[in-house]
Design a protein around this motif. Structure first.
Motif, PDB file in Angstrom:
ATOM      1  N   GLU A 223       0.809  -1.206   0.000  1.00  0.00           N
ATOM      2  CA  GLU A 223       0.000   0.000   0.000  1.00  0.00           C
ATOM      3  C   GLU A 223       0.850   1.267   0.000  1.00  0.00           C
ATOM      4  OE1 GLU A 223       0.230  -1.376   4.360  1.00  0.00           O
ATOM      5  OE2 GLU A 223       0.159  -2.264   2.354  1.00  0.00           O
ATOM      6  N   PRO A 227       1.651   2.440  -4.952  1.00  0.00           N
ATOM      7  CA  PRO A 227       1.185   3.748  -5.448  1.00  0.00           C
ATOM      8  C   PRO A 227       2.312   4.771  -5.571  1.00  0.00           C
ATOM      9  CG  PRO A 227       0.367   3.335  -3.221  1.00  0.00           C
ATOM     10  CD  PRO A 227       0.969   2.064  -3.691  1.00  0.00           C
ATOM     11  N   HIS A 231       3.332   6.661  -8.920  1.00  0.00           N
ATOM     12  CA  HIS A 231       3.270   8.122  -8.878  1.00  0.00           C
ATOM     13  C   HIS A 231       4.529   8.725  -9.488  1.00  0.00           C
ATOM     14  CE1 HIS A 231       2.355  12.142  -7.330  1.00  0.00           C
ATOM     15  NE2 HIS A 231       3.558  12.180  -6.788  1.00  0.00           N
ATOM     16  N   GLU A 262      -3.117  -7.903 -11.882  1.00  0.00           N
ATOM     17  CA  GLU A 262      -3.299  -6.466 -11.989  1.00  0.00           C
ATOM     18  C   GLU A 262      -4.202  -5.938 -10.874  1.00  0.00           C
ATOM     19  OE1 GLU A 262      -5.140  -3.204 -15.164  1.00  0.00           O
ATOM     20  OE2 GLU A 262      -4.608  -5.234 -15.851  1.00  0.00           O
ATOM     21  N   GLU A 263      -5.178  -6.755 -10.452  1.00  0.00           N
ATOM     22  CA  GLU A 263      -6.103  -6.330  -9.410  1.00  0.00           C
ATOM     23  C   GLU A 263      -5.380  -6.045  -8.094  1.00  0.00           C
ATOM     24  OE1 GLU A 263      -6.487  -8.900 -11.390  1.00  0.00           O
ATOM     25  OE2 GLU A 263      -8.220  -8.258 -12.608  1.00  0.00           O
ATOM     26  N   ARG A 266      -4.371  -2.546  -7.910  1.00  0.00           N
ATOM     27  CA  ARG A 266      -5.523  -1.692  -7.584  1.00  0.00           C
ATOM     28  C   ARG A 266      -5.828  -1.736  -6.093  1.00  0.00           C
ATOM     29  NH1 ARG A 266      -4.837   1.104 -11.991  1.00  0.00           N
ATOM     30  NH2 ARG A 266      -5.308  -0.007 -13.930  1.00  0.00           N
ATOM     31  N   THR A 267      -5.825  -2.920  -5.520  1.00  0.00           N
ATOM     32  CA  THR A 267      -6.148  -3.030  -4.091  1.00  0.00           C
ATOM     33  C   THR A 267      -5.045  -2.434  -3.221  1.00  0.00           C
ATOM     34  OG1 THR A 267      -5.206  -5.277  -4.014  1.00  0.00           O
ATOM     35  CG2 THR A 267      -7.587  -5.078  -4.398  1.00  0.00           C
ATOM     36  N   GLY A 269      -3.829   0.398  -3.835  1.00  0.00           N
ATOM     37  CA  GLY A 269      -4.109   1.822  -3.768  1.00  0.00           C
ATOM     38  C   GLY A 269      -3.795   2.622  -5.007  1.00  0.00           C
ATOM     39  N   TYR A 270      -3.411   1.934  -6.107  1.00  0.00           N
ATOM     40  CA  TYR A 270      -3.135   2.667  -7.344  1.00  0.00           C
ATOM     41  C   TYR A 270      -4.226   2.370  -8.358  1.00  0.00           C
ATOM     42  CZ  TYR A 270      -1.059   4.133 -11.733  1.00  0.00           C
ATOM     43  OH  TYR A 270      -0.844   4.746 -12.947  1.00  0.00           O
ATOM     44  N   ASN A 271      -4.849   3.428  -8.893  1.00  0.00           N
ATOM     45  CA  ASN A 271      -5.965   3.256  -9.823  1.00  0.00           C
ATOM     46  C   ASN A 271      -5.715   3.897 -11.185  1.00  0.00           C
ATOM     47  OD1 ASN A 271      -7.796   1.870  -7.986  1.00  0.00           O
ATOM     48  ND2 ASN A 271      -7.880   3.817  -6.867  1.00  0.00           N
ATOM     49  N   GLY A 272      -4.485   4.309 -11.444  1.00  0.00           N
ATOM     50  CA  GLY A 272      -4.160   4.946 -12.711  1.00  0.00           C
ATOM     51  C   GLY A 272      -3.811   3.949 -13.799  1.00  0.00           C
TER      52      GLY A 272
END
Length: 316
Positions: A223, A227, A231, A262-263, A266-267, A269-272
């Motif tokens: 987490e 991200p 970033h 890939e999920e 996302r979990t 904390g990165y959604n880009g």
């Protein structure tokens, strides 16, 4: 002392008065004297303030208590904002100067390299619990790679922590307060877009290593690392992945965090956006037994094969 000293030694402080005293003691011993000390204090009590008063007759100190704790790295930025010297020498409160001539060596480097705007030195890691020490020097290969492509810092932070660097007080560069894990390499990569880093091969800084550090809280935490690394990558052209050292850094990041889908990114904390090559990298690693992937040589060979098959998809 001149109204504008050559160097502002900026110390972001937080409660660690034993560490801070060691740092201030090392500053009192400096043969070079054209510097100020700027202390920005995030402590919830007066412990740092009380210690600073003991050094008021020995050093030119400007002390600022933050009304609200700023945290890492915003407290670093506060020191830079408060500094009036020509150059910024940020030093964390658990680090200290290695010798009485440390600041003089930085001043000498400024004079020897007119036009240079970023210096970094060799340093010594000191593990506070065990007493173990390690001297850290950048080798010529890594230095050349750094000069060619600063993004190789993804692979290894060969510059070191902020305590080992010196840069002008131009109020142009600050640390990104959106990150903690990659905050130093983010700062360096941005800085090197306009500056050529100059290395001072002498050990000038002692770096304290211990469980109290922010980086210890972030290590191998999805987490945090996921991200923050995305970033930073999103600030750069995706073509930096075509550098095999950068590519290898991302291979190791996915491997060490055991990202298999890939999920999971996302979990974390990165959604880009995620480049297709990185998606492929995750799928490739998933097919390799974890025991083999953990073997350094096999992992490196697998990375090279994947890189050769996909590098043409990484446009500069």
């Amino acid at each position: 002392m001149k109204e504008s000293p050559l160097i502002s030694v900026c110390i972001p402080a937080y409660k660690h008065i034993d560490f801070l005293k060691r740092l201030l003691d090392s500053l009192t011993r400096q043969t070079f004297r054209d510097f100020e000390v700027v202390i920005t204090d995030d402590s919830p009590d007066d412990s740092v303030k009380n210690l600073v008063t003991q050094f008021a007759h020995l050093l030119t100190i400007r002390y600022f208590r933050n009304p609200v704790a700023l945290g890492t790295p915003e407290n670093w930025n506060e020191g830079i904002r408060r500094a009036v010297g020509q150059w910024i020498k940020l030093i964390h409160d658990d680090d200290w100067l290695a010798g009485e001539n440390s600041l003089q060596r930085f001043a000498d480097a400024i004079q020897r390299n007119p036009g240079a705007t970023f210096f970094f030195c060799a340093f010594r890691n000191n593990w506070l619990q065990s007493g173990r020490m390690e001297e850290v020097h950048i080798n010529s290969f890594r230095y050349k790679q750094l000069l060619k492509q600063p993004a190789v810092l993804f692979s290894s932070n060969v510059v070191g922590p902020p305590s080992v660097i010196l840069h002008p007080n131009d109020k142009q560069f600050f640390y990104d307060n959106k990150v903690k894990w990659v905050v130093d390499i983010d700062f360096y990569i941005r800085y090197f877009k306009t500056a050529r880093p100059v290395h001072i091969p002498e050990i000038l800084i002692n770096v304290g290593m211990g469980e109290h550090q922010v980086t210890q809280d972030c290590f191998r935490k999805r987490e945090v690392e996921v991200p923050e690394n995305f970033h930073l990558l999103n600030k750069l052209p995706v073509g930096v992945l075509k550098n095999i050292l950068v590519y290898d850094a991302w291979w190791r990041l996915m491997r060490n965090l055991e990202i298999t889908r890939e999920e999971e990114i996302r979990t974390a904390g990165y959604n880009g956006p995620i480049h297709p090559v990185l998606v492929s990298m995750i799928g490739w690693q998933k097919k390799i037994p974890r025991g083999l992937l953990g073997n350094g040589l096999f992992s490196k060979l697998s990375m090279v094969v994947h890189y050769l098959l996909h590098r043409n998809q990484l446009r500069p």
